[in-house]
Design an enzyme around this catalytic site. Structure first.
Site, PDB file in Angstrom:
ATOM      1  CD  GLU A  50      33.778  42.360  37.687  1.00  0.00           C
ATOM      2  OE1 GLU A  50      33.699  43.493  38.208  1.00  0.00           O
ATOM      3  OE2 GLU A  50      33.773  41.302  38.323  1.00  0.00           O
ATOM      4  CE  LYS A 111      30.548  46.618  44.319  1.00  0.00           C
ATOM      5  NZ  LYS A 111      30.743  45.640  45.417  1.00  0.00           N
ATOM      6  CE  LYS A 184      33.315  38.928  44.105  1.00  0.00           C
ATOM      7  NZ  LYS A 184      32.700  40.268  44.101  1.00  0.00           N
TER       8      LYS A 184
END
Length: 570
Positions: A50, A111, A184
């Site tokens: 990514e 993003k 995360k």
């Protein structure tokens, strides 16, 4: 039949464009780097990466150096890196050093998730692809393994805010293996795992334990449903997922290395403080993660950044090893299917799908001017590709993880060496190599705009795909679930195969190839054995005419379609 329907969408029936050239082609939306497309065409391991970690995850120059280090790790493990990003409205799978630097320093990068792709492309903008955005691009390119730091998930208080990362829904609908350090740690890990279960995502921890990692910590207090102990076991899990055609992904959670996990407690304390500050300041949505990561880096005096880089390096190493194991397993399976000498198969070899048709080597000459002047040398370019309708069908099915037996004929010349070398991923054990014969070739001369000016074909070898030769494989034909025929082969061969299919209740798919060849099965009762066909309108009308069915000029000629759908010989 679903597999063949998927294959038919990929097959270019006239046989002048191959899988590799399709991937390399720039179509205004997606572009695959030549090194990536070549590796994919040769069944070599490729690892998708990514780019939001470059555009939003780390400050410059740490982001650029980390990106280059990760790519170097992938190469060192024997795989090809394919960093995904969007530059000037074009999704790029595999970035050059200059493109990496551009994204690392670009101040206006967005993003780019699934939601954002249409807007970013339509506006010609640039950005880093998130996990979901990268999964979409990697899947389109045919890359099965994707490495990232950690995935998104259900945000804390997500049961009220419904703030759930698109990464999770993408994992539920895109068949890619995502290698990460878990979820995360700023997220609600328990609810994230519940959501993944609802989406049908297979979650497995990499290692001896099922403990699910929490990004900076090897343990989150939650467990994965499964665990895989090594690259080979992980590759088998991925292969089974892809083979089943579930259309959902696999999440492989890799714990952070122990030497970096020691700082985990301090980082977790900093995360709690950063979450509180984000809430107090009203930070929401996609701004939360960058804010917290930056604050945590400040509170830990850079230790979180070091740990972040370490886990990404580790994920790249593990993911590359898994990609290599997956590629090795696939190539071993292909080699096993091709381990018999040409024209012969072992007694227990029973392929589900058999393709009987032509093999071509194509030469495409494209002029660089609007008008071609015959009788003169015109500036242009010439490229070689591999085609033949039957070969294209078998090629596409093989790339869809099927193992069709391909029955064809080639000469004993340099063209046959080239095409068979290109078709290493296919079962070509039934392709006859004939002495004193030339491999079929086709040369197309096209204008700058792509219009065909002249075509020349040497297809004589197709008539050597005879009934006598094909009858050597009658056992395989009679036990297959589907036989695909193209219009290049002789009428007698078509009649023979249709007769075997009728006697053993085998489905037959007929690809007409051209208006001139479409009528072959309809010269006798062989057509009554056909279950499927894929003609264009002109070919469909010719089918009707061959059967003596009047076709109104302003209709789509549905009669033959209805007959094929229900043909049982009556």
């Amino acid at each position: 039949m679903i597999t063949l329907k998927r294959a038919s969408a990929l097959i270019l029936r006239r046989g002048v464009t191959t899988y590799q050239r399709t991937l390399c082609r720039k179509d205004g939306l997606f572009r695959v780097h030549p090194s990536v497309s070549q590796a994919l065409a040769e069944n070599k391991p490729v690892v998708a990466l990514e780019s939001t970690i470059i555009t939003h995850g780390m400050p410059y120059p740490h982001n650029l150096s980390t990106a280059k280090e990760v790519e170097a790790i992938v190469r060192a493990e024997g795989a090809t890196p394919a960093t995904v990003g969007v530059i000037d409205g074009e999704v790029r799978v595999g970035l050059s050093p200059e493109e990496l630097d551009h994204l690392a320093q670009c101040k206006s990068s967005l993003k780019v998730s699934r939601r954002d792709l249409p807007y970013v492309i339509s506006k010609g903008l640039s950005g880093g692809t998130t996990v979901s955005g990268t999964m979409i691009a990697a899947h389109r390119a045919g890359i099965p393994v994707f490495v990232t730091g950690g995935i998104g998930g259900v945000h804390r208080d997500g049961e009220n805010s419904l703030d759930i990362s698109a990464d999770l829904t993408e994992l539920g609908r895109t068949p890619i293996a995502v290698v990460s350090a878990g979820v995360k740690s700023i997220l609600d890990i328990g609810r994230t795992l519940e959501f993944l279960e609802t989406q049908g995502v297979c979650v497995a921890t990499y290692g001896a334990s099922k403990n699910f990692p929490a990004f900076f910590s090897p343990q989150s207090g939650f467990a994965s449903a499964y665990n895989v102990c090594d690259p080979e076991e992980a590759a088998k899990l991925i292969e089974s997922t892809l083979t089943l055609g579930l259309q959902s992904g696999v999440l492989l959670a890799v714990p952070i290395p122990e030497e970096q996990a020691a700082a985990g407690r301090q980082i977790e304390e900093a995360i709690q403080a950063a979450v509180t500050e984000a809430s107090d300041k009203g930070v929401t949505g996609r701004d939360v993660t960058p804010f917290i990561l930056q604050k945590v880096n400040e509170l830990t005096q850079g230790k979180s950044l070091q740990a972040n880089i370490a886990l990404i390096h580790n994920n790249a190493k593990v993911g590359s090893q898994i990609a290599c194991a997956l590629s090795k397993q696939k190539n071993e399976r292909i080699l096993k299917s091709r381990s018999h000498p040409p024209g012969k198969l072992s007694a227990d070899s029973q392929p589900d799908i058999i393709v009987v048709g032509g093999t071509n080597v194509d030469f495409i000459a494209k002029g660089k001017t609007k008008t071609l002047h015959f009788g003169h040398t015109n500036p242009g370019s010439v490229c070689q590709s591999f085609g033949g309708v039957g070969r294209n069908i078998a090629d596409s099915l093989s790339r869809l993880r099927q193992t069709p037996l391909f029955i064809s004929a080639v000469g004993t010349d340099t063209n046959s060496d080239a095409v068979l070398n290109y078709c290493k991923h296919m079962n070509t054990s039934a392709v006859a190599r004939l002495e004193d014969q030339s491999t079929a070739t086709y040369c197309a001369v096209i204008t700058e705009s792509g219009e065909l000016s002249l075509g020349l074909g040497d297809m004589d070898i197709h008539r050597h795909i005879t009934e006598h030769y094909v009858s050597q494989f009658e056992k395989q034909l009679s036990s297959a679930t589907l036989v695909c025929l193209d219009g290049n082969i002789p009428v007698s061969t078509i009649n023979y195969v249709c007769s075997v299919a009728k006697n053993h209740n085998v489905n037959v798919w007929y690809e007409p190839t051209s208006v001139e060849k479409v009528g072959k099965p309809f010269l006798s009762d062989a057509w009554k054995s056909l279950s499927y066909s894929s003609p264009n309108l002109a070919e469909l009308c010719t089918m009707n005419k061959t059967l003596g069915i009047k076709t109104p000029e302003d209709t789509f000629a549905p009669t033959i379609v209805a007959r094929l759908q229900g043909c049982d010989g009556s």
